[in-house]
Each structure stands twice: as C-alpha cells, then as structure tokens.
Design a protein around this motif. Structure first.
Motif, PDB file in Angstrom:
ATOM      1  N   GLY A  49       0.761  -1.234   0.000  1.00  0.00           N
ATOM      2  CA  GLY A  49       0.000   0.000   0.000  1.00  0.00           C
ATOM      3  C   GLY A  49       0.793   1.286   0.000  1.00  0.00           C
ATOM      4  N   GLU A  50       2.091   1.270   0.089  1.00  0.00           N
ATOM      5  CA  GLU A  50       2.878   2.496   0.081  1.00  0.00           C
ATOM      6  C   GLU A  50       3.414   2.750  -1.325  1.00  0.00           C
ATOM      7  N   LEU A  51       3.726   4.007  -1.592  1.00  0.00           N
ATOM      8  CA  LEU A  51       4.256   4.394  -2.900  1.00  0.00           C
ATOM      9  C   LEU A  51       5.573   3.663  -3.188  1.00  0.00           C
ATOM     10  N   VAL A  52       6.420   3.559  -2.169  1.00  0.00           N
ATOM     11  CA  VAL A  52       7.698   2.875  -2.338  1.00  0.00           C
ATOM     12  C   VAL A  52       7.460   1.407  -2.718  1.00  0.00           C
ATOM     13  N   GLY A  53       6.481   0.793  -2.071  1.00  0.00           N
ATOM     14  CA  GLY A  53       6.171  -0.606  -2.374  1.00  0.00           C
ATOM     15  C   GLY A  53       5.642  -0.791  -3.771  1.00  0.00           C
ATOM     16  N   THR A  54       4.757   0.110  -4.210  1.00  0.00           N
ATOM     17  CA  THR A  54       4.176   0.012  -5.545  1.00  0.00           C
ATOM     18  C   THR A  54       5.230   0.228  -6.625  1.00  0.00           C
TER      19      THR A  54
END
Length: 169
Positions: A49-54
């Motif tokens: 769910g985080e931008l870094v993860g995506t």
C-alpha cells in the motif's frame, strides 16, 4: 520441430536431424530458477500500500522481465532454431531467430570431417564438428553437436561414399 520433406530431393533421406546439445540450456534454467526466487522474495519483502512498495514492485517486475527475455527466452529460442541436418546427399545447417541463415554443403565437396571435445563435452557426450569443404568459406564449425563422435563417423562414411560414387561417373 522435424525436418520438412519438401526440402529434400527425390531420393534424399534424412540421416540425422539435430539441435545443439541441451547443455546450452543449463545457464538459462539456472537463471530462471534464481530469477523466480529473487523476484518472489523482492515482491514479498516490499511493504503493501505504500508508494515505495508500488514503485518497487513495478521495478522488480520490469527488471525481472528484461532478465527473463535476455537470459532465458532468447537462449532457448536460439537453441530451438539452431539445427544440423545430415542427409544422404548433403549437410544442412539452419540458425537464427529473426534473421534465418542456412547453409547446404553437398557431401561431394567435403574434404574432411573432424571433431573437438573439451572435458565438459566428453562428460556430456557432445562436441564441435569441424567440416572442411572445398569452398570459399573453408571450414564450418558446428558447435555442441550431440553424440559428435557417432555423427562424425557417419558423415565421414557418407562423404567417402559420395566421393567414390563421384569418381565412378
């Protein structure tokens, strides 16, 4: 992929139709296994769910796809499309994925048939077939031929028969 009978003359018969030895696929299979493990670990290690993860997931997938194409799919297609065919009248080589190249050498112009085997080739029962022909190209090297000694002996017999037949006419 068999050899098409449409490419043969009337009395010509296929003696051997070979791909290069399967040893050419050892590195691609290892890369595939390591890639699957690496991509799986990388995707599971990133936060949800985080931008870094995506962004990280997309980066891992894109890099994985590039590695898959260059180190797995391309070598497999190269192996699949490289064939050596020995018929009763000629030696036929075909290779190439996008641009196909082929060569047909009649047995009557072949002067010598030899083979070379490294230590790993001896273990895997393959090697390089070296065909010397009376042409501008000189030698043709067929790499990673399975059962190279057996193929070399049979091709030598066919060349000898072709030369004997040529001398009688």
């Amino acid at each position: 992929m068999g050899f098409s009978d449409k490419q043969l003359s009337d009395d010509e018969q296929v003696i051997y139709h070979l791909h290069t030895h399967v040893k050419a696929l050892i590195v691609p299979v290892l890369v595939l296994l390591l890639l699957a493990a690496g991509v799986g670990f990388g995707l599971s290690a990133l936060p949800d769910g985080e931008l870094v993860g995506t962004v990280g997931r997309w980066a891992i997938v894109i890099v994985g796809a590039v590695i898959l194409g260059v180190w797995v799919i391309w070598p497999f297609l190269t192996w699949l499309t490289t064939t050596y065919t020995i018929t009763s009248e000629r030696l036929i080589t075909r290779q190439g994925i996008i641009t196909r190249t082929g060569r047909d050498i009649p047995h009557t112009v072949i002067n010598d048939v030899a083979y070379e085997m490294q230590l790993t080739d001896r273990i895997l029962r393959c090697g390089t077939l070296v065909v010397s022909a009376a042409s501008e190209q000189g030698q043709v090297r067929l790499h990673d031929v399975p059962r190279v000694h057996q193929v070399q002996l049979r091709l030598s017999e066919l060349v000898r028969e072709a030369h004997d037949l040529d001398e009688r006419t």
